[in-house]
Write an enzyme that holds these catalytic residues in place. Structure first.
Site, PDB file in Angstrom:
ATOM      1  N   SER A 160       0.826  -1.207   0.000  1.00 16.48           N
ATOM      2  CA  SER A 160       0.000   0.000   0.000  1.00 16.48           C
ATOM      3  C   SER A 160       0.862   1.260   0.000  1.00 16.48           C
ATOM      4  O   SER A 160       0.332   2.366  -0.091  1.00 16.48           O
ATOM      5  CB  SER A 160      -0.941   0.005   1.206  1.00 16.48           C
ATOM      6  OG  SER A 160      -0.228  -0.147   2.405  1.00 16.48           O
TER       7      SER A 160
ATOM      8  N   ASN B  93      -2.684  -2.177  13.117  1.00 19.32           N
ATOM      9  CA  ASN B  93      -4.130  -1.999  12.988  1.00 19.32           C
ATOM     10  C   ASN B  93      -4.621  -0.727  13.686  1.00 19.32           C
ATOM     11  O   ASN B  93      -5.425   0.020  13.120  1.00 19.32           O
ATOM     12  CB  ASN B  93      -4.866  -3.228  13.531  1.00 19.32           C
ATOM     13  CG  ASN B  93      -4.599  -4.457  12.677  1.00 19.32           C
ATOM     14  OD1 ASN B  93      -4.020  -4.348  11.597  1.00 19.32           O
ATOM     15  ND2 ASN B  93      -5.008  -5.625  13.159  1.00 19.32           N
TER      16      ASN B  93
ATOM     17  N   HIS C 250     -39.200  22.967 -13.537  1.00 17.44           N
ATOM     18  CA  HIS C 250     -39.137  22.153 -14.764  1.00 17.44           C
ATOM     19  C   HIS C 250     -38.307  22.836 -15.853  1.00 17.44           C
ATOM     20  O   HIS C 250     -38.506  22.574 -17.038  1.00 17.44           O
ATOM     21  CB  HIS C 250     -40.534  21.863 -15.324  1.00 17.44           C
ATOM     22  CG  HIS C 250     -41.540  21.451 -14.298  1.00 17.44           C
ATOM     23  ND1 HIS C 250     -41.815  20.136 -14.004  1.00 17.44           N
ATOM     24  CD2 HIS C 250     -42.306  22.190 -13.463  1.00 17.44           C
ATOM     25  CE1 HIS C 250     -42.733  20.088 -13.048  1.00 17.44           C
ATOM     26  NE2 HIS C 250     -43.041  21.314 -12.701  1.00 17.44           N
TER      27      HIS C 250
ATOM     28  N   SER D 237     -11.994  26.138 -28.328  1.00 19.32           N
ATOM     29  CA  SER D 237     -12.088  24.915 -29.109  1.00 19.32           C
ATOM     30  C   SER D 237     -10.952  24.903 -30.106  1.00 19.32           C
ATOM     31  O   SER D 237     -10.566  25.946 -30.629  1.00 19.32           O
ATOM     32  CB  SER D 237     -13.434  24.884 -29.840  1.00 19.32           C
ATOM     33  OG  SER D 237     -13.348  24.029 -30.962  1.00 19.32           O
TER      34      SER D 237
ATOM     35  N   LYS E 270     -15.770  29.456 -30.062  1.00 19.60           N
ATOM     36  CA  LYS E 270     -16.189  28.746 -28.850  1.00 19.60           C
ATOM     37  C   LYS E 270     -15.454  29.210 -27.593  1.00 19.60           C
ATOM     38  O   LYS E 270     -14.268  29.475 -27.611  1.00 19.60           O
ATOM     39  CB  LYS E 270     -15.949  27.242 -29.003  1.00 19.60           C
ATOM     40  CG  LYS E 270     -16.888  26.537 -29.945  1.00 19.60           C
ATOM     41  CD  LYS E 270     -18.342  26.565 -29.481  1.00 19.60           C
ATOM     42  CE  LYS E 270     -18.647  25.561 -28.402  1.00 19.60           C
ATOM     43  NZ  LYS E 270     -18.563  24.184 -28.876  1.00 19.60           N
TER      44      LYS E 270
ATOM     45  N   ASN F 141     -15.756  27.415 -23.950  1.00 21.43           N
ATOM     46  CA  ASN F 141     -16.467  26.310 -23.311  1.00 21.43           C
ATOM     47  C   ASN F 141     -16.355  26.356 -21.789  1.00 21.43           C
ATOM     48  O   ASN F 141     -15.300  26.691 -21.251  1.00 21.43           O
ATOM     49  CB  ASN F 141     -15.915  24.975 -23.824  1.00 21.43           C
ATOM     50  CG  ASN F 141     -16.197  24.786 -25.298  1.00 21.43           C
ATOM     51  OD1 ASN F 141     -17.215  25.254 -25.806  1.00 21.43           O
ATOM     52  ND2 ASN F 141     -15.285  24.127 -25.993  1.00 21.43           N
TER      53      ASN F 141
ATOM     54  N   GLU G 276     -18.113  21.994 -16.265  1.00 22.37           N
ATOM     55  CA  GLU G 276     -18.453  20.631 -16.701  1.00 22.37           C
ATOM     56  C   GLU G 276     -17.667  19.592 -15.917  1.00 22.37           C
ATOM     57  O   GLU G 276     -18.177  18.511 -15.585  1.00 22.37           O
ATOM     58  CB  GLU G 276     -18.183  20.469 -18.194  1.00 22.37           C
ATOM     59  CG  GLU G 276     -19.135  21.287 -19.054  1.00 22.37           C
ATOM     60  CD  GLU G 276     -18.677  21.313 -20.501  1.00 22.37           C
ATOM     61  OE1 GLU G 276     -19.294  20.621 -21.312  1.00 22.37           O
ATOM     62  OE2 GLU G 276     -17.702  22.009 -20.816  1.00 22.37           O
TER      63      GLU G 276
ATOM     64  N   TYR H 114     -10.002  -6.441  12.028  1.00 23.05           N
ATOM     65  CA  TYR H 114      -9.363  -5.953  10.811  1.00 23.05           C
ATOM     66  C   TYR H 114      -9.334  -7.026   9.734  1.00 23.05           C
ATOM     67  O   TYR H 114      -9.076  -8.196  10.011  1.00 23.05           O
ATOM     68  CB  TYR H 114      -7.922  -5.510  11.134  1.00 23.05           C
ATOM     69  CG  TYR H 114      -7.153  -5.032   9.915  1.00 23.05           C
ATOM     70  CD1 TYR H 114      -7.237  -3.716   9.485  1.00 23.05           C
ATOM     71  CD2 TYR H 114      -6.346  -5.910   9.180  1.00 23.05           C
ATOM     72  CE1 TYR H 114      -6.547  -3.280   8.365  1.00 23.05           C
ATOM     73  CE2 TYR H 114      -5.646  -5.482   8.060  1.00 23.05           C
ATOM     74  CZ  TYR H 114      -5.756  -4.161   7.658  1.00 23.05           C
ATOM     75  OH  TYR H 114      -5.069  -3.739   6.555  1.00 23.05           O
TER      76      TYR H 114
ATOM     77  N   GLN I 114      -7.408  -2.127   3.662  1.00 25.65           N
ATOM     78  CA  GLN I 114      -6.303  -1.349   3.101  1.00 25.65           C
ATOM     79  C   GLN I 114      -6.779  -0.529   1.891  1.00 25.65           C
ATOM     80  O   GLN I 114      -6.211   0.512   1.589  1.00 25.65           O
ATOM     81  CB  GLN I 114      -5.169  -2.298   2.694  1.00 25.65           C
ATOM     82  CG  GLN I 114      -3.962  -1.628   2.099  1.00 25.65           C
ATOM     83  CD  GLN I 114      -2.755  -2.539   2.134  1.00 25.65           C
ATOM     84  OE1 GLN I 114      -2.152  -2.729   3.189  1.00 25.65           O
ATOM     85  NE2 GLN I 114      -2.421  -3.137   1.014  1.00 25.65           N
TER      86      GLN I 114
ATOM     87  N   LYS J  29      -8.155   3.689   1.541  1.00 20.56           N
ATOM     88  CA  LYS J  29      -7.524   5.006   1.362  1.00 20.56           C
ATOM     89  C   LYS J  29      -7.689   5.613  -0.033  1.00 20.56           C
ATOM     90  O   LYS J  29      -8.025   6.806  -0.137  1.00 20.56           O
ATOM     91  CB  LYS J  29      -6.052   4.927   1.759  1.00 20.56           C
ATOM     92  CG  LYS J  29      -5.894   4.860   3.265  1.00 20.56           C
ATOM     93  CD  LYS J  29      -4.560   4.259   3.666  1.00 20.56           C
ATOM     94  CE  LYS J  29      -4.697   3.321   4.819  1.00 20.56           C
ATOM     95  NZ  LYS J  29      -5.089   1.938   4.451  1.00 20.56           N
TER      96      LYS J  29
END
Ligand code: ARG
Length: 456
Positions: free
Chosen positions: A20, A107, A153, A274, A280, A282, A287, A314, A319, A322
């Site tokens: 890990s 642990n 709506h 673009s 454009k 954007n 987004e 445990y 593990q 994370k």
């Protein structure tokens, strides 16, 4: 027997699947802090000598300085950050390093480190969200009386003020912050000293380590301490909910920035062009905030499914707790920063918003309300009369308040010239002074309260 498919032999696969360190090295600061608290306690409780405790503490500080300067080395044989640090400590100070792991286990160590990390992530999220709230109240204050169409709506419903619309997000973010605060309060208990699962026979002082690490108290059940990850899930749930709010806000900016709406000009710094269409601009940042919320919800789902069905205490599955938490925390921090910039820097095209509010008969409810109030007509009947007026205005291609009084009187003779005062978008919003309503005065009041809450 199955080696034909694999380039590496089974032990190499084991090393790789077991390691890990590639991701849990992010816990190094927490790991050092928890080890220092632990060894100070071992010294104070005379479980290790004062001299050894000092040597270990200095050694841990030296390891931390190396990590700070050069990063954490990634050796899969050392599995994780706990073994990596302990091994380096032994190289630096010799066999006395082996006393550090008295009365603890990886642990309780990982449970402690991870809680500390998540607690910091909560604090970071809270700072970011507060900055977003500051941006929201600032812009809301500027636009307490700017009129825009309110939608249901995504159809024009009633005029609202832009300040009111922005303050709706302030309220959502306030609840998000309170969810993070709840999560923080619950997680702020120290699992250190639970050891592997059953507690320890050494006479440790769990209150001392809890206090040193800023926890409110030690946890009360050793099995629970090493086996639950609900603190991480609490964080992810708050993050997921918050990301849904951010995604909705991002979606509004995306719609508002589209040419048919034209309600906003987004900051250049948070837009892209673009490669093929020169005109454009954007709304990519917005987004991506919308997209990232899907990933954050995915992180929550991932950890919930990892945890379901694990017996106490445990299991190594844990593990895998994370990566989704780290991913969600960084996606959230970026999303919050992007939306803060967007709210702070966007130019609101209030003339376009105002013009759009005139379309779609947004003040039809005001006509119905006027009929109720001035002519004592039951609301349902007023609704019907107003429908006829809307139909006529639609046929003529004019706004409601452009219909001649004579025509309105044909629809219902009880209508008189006072009605025109109620039909403007300004009158419509100004009338909505109920607690939490869109009237500019209500918005100003709430903005002022919010500014006080934020310490502005
Ligand atoms: N790297 C492990 C984790 O993140 C630490 C705990 C290992 N404990 C064990 N019993 N193997 O969960």
């Amino acid at each position: 027997m199955w080696g034909g498919r694999f380039e590496a032999g089974p032990s190499a696969i084991m090393r790789e699947i077991n390691a890990s360190i590639p991701f849990d090295k992010a816990l190094w600061r927490q790991d050092i802090a928890a080890s220092k608290a632990h060894v100070a306690m071992l010294g104070a409780c005379e479980i290790v000598s004062g001299e050894d405790a000092v040597a270990i503490t200095k050694g841990l500080e030296a390891v931390a300085a190396e990590y700070e300067a050069n990063g954490v080395p990634e050796d899969w044989d050392l599995e994780d950050i706990h073994m990596t640090t302990e091994s380096r400590l032994a190289e630096l100070i010799g066999p006395v390093a082996g006393r550090l792991h008295t009365a603890r286990s990886r642990n309780d160590q990982v449970a402690t480190d991870f809680r500390l990390w998540v607690r910091d992530a909560v604090d970071q999220a809270d700072r970011g969200l507060k900055a977003l709230q500051v941006a929201l109240v600032t812009r809301a204050g500027e636009h307490a009386a700017s009129i825009m169409p309110g939608f249901t709506h995504l159809q024009t419903a009633q005029p609202v003020t832009l300040g009111h619309h922005l303050m709706a997000y302030y309220e959502m973010i306030a609840r998000d912050r309170s969810r993070f605060a709840d999560a923080r309060r619950r997680m702020n208990r120290s699992p250190l000293g639970a050891a592997a699962l059953a507690g320890t026979g050494f006479a440790i002082d769990r209150h001392m380590t809890a206090q040193a690490l800023g926890f409110s108290a030690p946890t009360d059940n050793s099995l629970d301490s090493v086996s639950d990850r609900d603190f991480a899930l609490d964080f992810l749930m708050a993050a997921a909910q918050c990301s849904l709010h951010l995604s909705r806000l991002a979606e509004e900016f995306i719609i508002w920035a589209s040419q048919p709406f034209g309600f906003v000009t987004l900051p250049d710094a948070l837009s892209t062009g673009s490669s093929i269409m020169p005109q454009k601009k954007n709304p990519d940042a917005a987004e991506l905030v919308r997209g990232h919320s899907g990933r954050i919800v995915g992180c929550l789902t991932a950890l919930m499914i990892t945890m379901k069905g694990l017996p106490l205490a445990y299991s190594k599955d844990m593990q895998d707790d994370k990566p989704p938490v780290f991913e969600a925390a960084s996606l959230l921090a970026l999303s919050v920063a992007a939306m803060t910039g967007m709210v702070a820097e966007t130019r609101f095209r209030t003339e376009r918003m105002r013009a759009a509010a005139e379309l779609g008969f947004a003040t039809a409810t005001d006509l119905a309300d006027w009929l109720v109030r001035q002519a004592d007509i039951p609301f349902r009947e007023a609704h019907h009369i107003t429908g006829a007026a809307v139909k006529l205005a639609e046929q003529r291609g004019v706004a409601l308040d452009q219909l001649p009084l004579a025509d309105l009187k044909v629809i219902d003779s009880r209508i008189d010239e006072r009605v025109f005062k109620a039909l403007s978008v300004e009158a419509s919003v100004a009338a909505r002074k109920s607690h939490g309503g869109t009237a500019p005065d209500q918005v100003r009041l709430r903005v002022a309260q919010a500014r006080t809450t934020l310490g502005l």
